[in-house]
Write a protein that holds these residues in place. Structure first.
Motif, mmCIF file in Angstrom:
data_model
loop_
_atom_site.group_PDB
_atom_site.id
_atom_site.type_symbol
_atom_site.label_atom_id
_atom_site.label_comp_id
_atom_site.label_asym_id
_atom_site.label_seq_id
_atom_site.Cartn_x
_atom_site.Cartn_y
_atom_site.Cartn_z
ATOM 1 N N ARG A 52 0.835 -1.201 0.000
ATOM 2 C CA ARG A 52 0.000 0.000 0.000
ATOM 3 C C ARG A 52 0.871 1.252 0.000
ATOM 4 O O ARG A 52 0.658 2.181 -0.795
ATOM 5 N N PHE A 53 1.863 1.262 0.880
ATOM 6 C CA PHE A 53 2.747 2.414 1.003
ATOM 7 C C PHE A 53 3.540 2.625 -0.290
ATOM 8 O O PHE A 53 3.658 3.750 -0.782
ATOM 9 N N ALA A 54 4.081 1.529 -0.838
ATOM 10 C CA ALA A 54 4.848 1.624 -2.080
ATOM 11 C C ALA A 54 3.968 2.099 -3.236
ATOM 12 O O ALA A 54 4.409 2.867 -4.093
ATOM 13 N N GLY A 55 2.714 1.656 -3.247
ATOM 14 C CA GLY A 55 1.792 2.096 -4.295
ATOM 15 C C GLY A 55 1.536 3.593 -4.214
ATOM 16 O O GLY A 55 1.474 4.284 -5.237
ATOM 17 N N ALA A 56 1.397 4.106 -2.992
ATOM 18 C CA ALA A 56 1.204 5.549 -2.811
ATOM 19 C C ALA A 56 2.431 6.318 -3.275
ATOM 20 O O ALA A 56 2.319 7.375 -3.910
ATOM 21 N N LEU A 57 3.612 5.781 -2.976
ATOM 22 C CA LEU A 57 4.859 6.417 -3.404
ATOM 23 C C LEU A 57 4.944 6.455 -4.923
ATOM 24 O O LEU A 57 5.239 7.498 -5.522
ATOM 25 N N ARG A 58 4.665 5.343 -5.547
ATOM 26 C CA ARG A 58 4.742 5.262 -7.010
ATOM 27 C C ARG A 58 3.727 6.204 -7.662
ATOM 28 O O ARG A 58 4.065 6.953 -8.578
ATOM 29 N N ARG A 59 2.483 6.168 -7.185
ATOM 30 C CA ARG A 59 1.447 7.020 -7.786
ATOM 31 C C ARG A 59 1.808 8.488 -7.686
ATOM 32 O O ARG A 59 1.645 9.250 -8.639
ATOM 33 N N SER A 60 2.298 8.900 -6.526
ATOM 34 C CA SER A 60 2.644 10.312 -6.345
ATOM 35 C C SER A 60 3.798 10.702 -7.249
ATOM 36 O O SER A 60 3.746 11.737 -7.928
ATOM 37 N N ALA A 61 4.847 9.875 -7.280
ATOM 38 C CA ALA A 61 6.018 10.210 -8.096
ATOM 39 C C ALA A 61 5.672 10.258 -9.579
ATOM 40 O O ALA A 61 6.087 11.168 -10.298
ATOM 41 N N VAL A 62 4.896 9.276 -10.045
ATOM 42 C CA VAL A 62 4.552 9.214 -11.468
ATOM 43 C C VAL A 62 3.582 10.334 -11.829
ATOM 44 O O VAL A 62 3.736 11.005 -12.854
ATOM 45 N N THR A 63 2.579 10.543 -10.982
ATOM 46 C CA THR A 63 1.586 11.593 -11.258
ATOM 47 C C THR A 63 2.235 12.965 -11.346
ATOM 48 O O THR A 63 1.873 13.788 -12.189
ATOM 49 N N HIS A 64 3.217 13.201 -10.475
ATOM 50 C CA HIS A 64 3.858 14.514 -10.431
ATOM 51 C C HIS A 64 5.079 14.603 -11.339
ATOM 52 O O HIS A 64 5.799 15.604 -11.303
ATOM 53 N N GLY A 65 5.328 13.561 -12.112
ATOM 54 C CA GLY A 65 6.426 13.615 -13.077
ATOM 55 C C GLY A 65 7.803 13.605 -12.457
ATOM 56 O O GLY A 65 8.746 14.180 -12.989
ATOM 57 N N GLY A 66 7.939 12.944 -11.307
ATOM 58 C CA GLY A 66 9.252 12.864 -10.659
ATOM 59 C C GLY A 66 9.354 13.856 -9.517
ATOM 60 O O GLY A 66 8.370 14.174 -8.857
ATOM 61 N N GLY A 67 10.559 14.345 -9.289
ATOM 62 C CA GLY A 67 10.764 15.269 -8.182
ATOM 63 C C GLY A 67 10.731 14.589 -6.835
ATOM 64 O O GLY A 67 10.381 15.215 -5.832
ATOM 65 N N LEU A 68 11.067 13.287 -6.792
ATOM 66 C CA LEU A 68 11.052 12.537 -5.542
ATOM 67 C C LEU A 68 12.277 12.879 -4.703
ATOM 68 O O LEU A 68 13.418 12.697 -5.139
ATOM 69 N N LEU A 69 12.037 13.393 -3.491
ATOM 70 C CA LEU A 69 13.102 13.703 -2.551
ATOM 71 C C LEU A 69 13.057 12.695 -1.418
ATOM 72 O O LEU A 69 11.978 12.317 -0.948
ATOM 73 N N LEU A 70 14.230 12.273 -0.958
ATOM 74 C CA LEU A 70 14.349 11.275 0.106
ATOM 75 C C LEU A 70 15.264 11.834 1.179
ATOM 76 O O LEU A 70 16.395 12.229 0.892
ATOM 77 N N VAL A 71 14.771 11.894 2.412
ATOM 78 C CA VAL A 71 15.567 12.468 3.496
ATOM 79 C C VAL A 71 15.435 11.609 4.744
ATOM 80 O O VAL A 71 14.377 11.021 5.001
ATOM 81 N N GLY A 72 16.521 11.526 5.508
ATOM 82 C CA GLY A 72 16.503 10.828 6.784
ATOM 83 C C GLY A 72 16.579 11.822 7.926
ATOM 84 O O GLY A 72 16.275 13.010 7.766
ATOM 85 N N THR A 73 17.029 11.340 9.064
ATOM 86 C CA THR A 73 17.189 12.204 10.230
ATOM 87 C C THR A 73 18.630 12.705 10.290
ATOM 88 O O THR A 73 19.467 12.319 9.473
ATOM 89 N N ASP A 74 18.899 13.524 11.268
ATOM 90 C CA ASP A 74 20.245 14.053 11.434
ATOM 91 C C ASP A 74 21.266 12.931 11.627
ATOM 92 O O ASP A 74 22.424 13.070 11.233
ATOM 93 N N ALA A 75 20.834 11.809 12.223
ATOM 94 C CA ALA A 75 21.757 10.704 12.520
ATOM 95 C C ALA A 75 21.658 9.553 11.520
ATOM 96 O O ALA A 75 22.386 8.569 11.641
ATOM 97 N N TYR A 76 20.765 9.657 10.530
ATOM 98 C CA TYR A 76 20.548 8.517 9.622
ATOM 99 C C TYR A 76 20.273 9.004 8.209
ATOM 100 O O TYR A 76 19.305 9.745 7.980
ATOM 101 N N GLU A 77 21.105 8.590 7.268
ATOM 102 C CA GLU A 77 20.872 8.878 5.853
ATOM 103 C C GLU A 77 20.392 7.592 5.171
ATOM 104 O O GLU A 77 21.079 6.568 5.253
ATOM 105 N N PRO A 78 19.254 7.625 4.520
ATOM 106 C CA PRO A 78 18.696 6.408 3.908
ATOM 107 C C PRO A 78 19.341 6.047 2.567
ATOM 108 O O PRO A 78 18.671 5.956 1.537
ATOM 109 N N TRP A 79 20.661 5.817 2.597
ATOM 110 C CA TRP A 79 21.386 5.425 1.381
ATOM 111 C C TRP A 79 20.799 4.150 0.780
ATOM 112 O O TRP A 79 20.696 4.010 -0.447
ATOM 113 N N HIS A 80 20.485 3.231 1.665
ATOM 114 C CA HIS A 80 20.023 1.906 1.252
ATOM 115 C C HIS A 80 18.777 2.019 0.374
ATOM 116 O O HIS A 80 18.703 1.465 -0.724
ATOM 117 N N LEU A 81 17.796 2.757 0.859
ATOM 118 C CA LEU A 81 16.550 2.922 0.117
ATOM 119 C C LEU A 81 16.782 3.722 -1.159
ATOM 120 O O LEU A 81 16.202 3.415 -2.212
#
Length: 201
Positions: A24-53
């Motif tokens: 469900r969560f991944a579907g929401a991510l995909r729909r938003s990114a595709v609908t908006h033509g990209g512009g996906l930003l990914l951010v973690g916390t001050d102590a964690y960078e989500p390199w893996h994702l």
């Protein structure tokens, strides 16, 4: 974790709420990114960078031919001389497109998102972007209300954050079968109807 391991993990989790929720969560991510033509930003916390994702979403974007899923990793601290693809600092959030997508990852066991990040996330949402949050236990109650979609991990999460990130990135690259969203909603409704009534004291 490769595609075979992701498939095995899905088999282990088949029929569980976890698999449905990550899809469900991944579907929401995909729909938003595709609908908006990209512009996906990914951010973690001050102590964690989500390199893996970030790496796995980048791989899925190339594999399924959806460049809109390729994220820009936003970093709390950008070292001098960082290459362009790794040089997006928190100021990048201020320039988020009105119709962009922001995914915030706050892992369990780490410090909760700080006030500065939360203020920027609130500004991004007010600016019209879609905000999603992947949060672990102990991240505090302040991130979830800022997000349009939330996936929360309990303190004794099975699977853990790394495995969930694999499930999300893999599912984001898949086209949901026609009618699947309706079937998911129907399944959730059936679970609610079959659940015992709450105790009244």
């Amino acid at each position: 974790m490769d595609a075979i391991e992701v498939t095995l993990l899905r088999e282990v989790l088949a029929g569980t709420e976890w698999l449905r929720e990550t899809r469900r969560f991944a579907g929401a991510l995909r729909r938003s990114a595709v609908t908006h033509g990209g512009g996906l930003l990914l951010v973690g916390t001050d102590a964690y960078e989500p390199w893996h994702l970030a790496a796995h979403l980048d791989e899925e974007a190339a594999r399924c031919g959806l460049p809109e899923l390729r994220p820009t990793l936003v970093r709390h601290r950008v070292p001098p001389g960082a290459p362009d693809r790794l040089a997006a600092g928190l100021d990048r959030l201020s320039a988020a497109a009105r119709e962009g997508t922001l995914l915030v990852v706050a892992p369990q066991g780490g410090p909760p998102p700080g006030d500065g990040l939360l203020e920027r996330v609130a500004d991004v949402r007010r600016g019209g972007a879609t905000v999603l949050a992947l949060e672990g236990a102990g991240t505090g109650p302040r991130l979830a209300p800022l997000a349009h979609e939330v996936l929360s991990l309990p303190s004794a999460a099975e699977p853990d954050l790394d495995a969930v990130q694999h499930l999300i990135s893999a599912a984001a690259g898949e086209e949901a079968p026609r009618g699947q969203r309706f079937l998911d909603r129907l399944s959730r409704l059936a679970e609610q109807l079959l659940a015992p009534p709450p105790h009244r004291w």
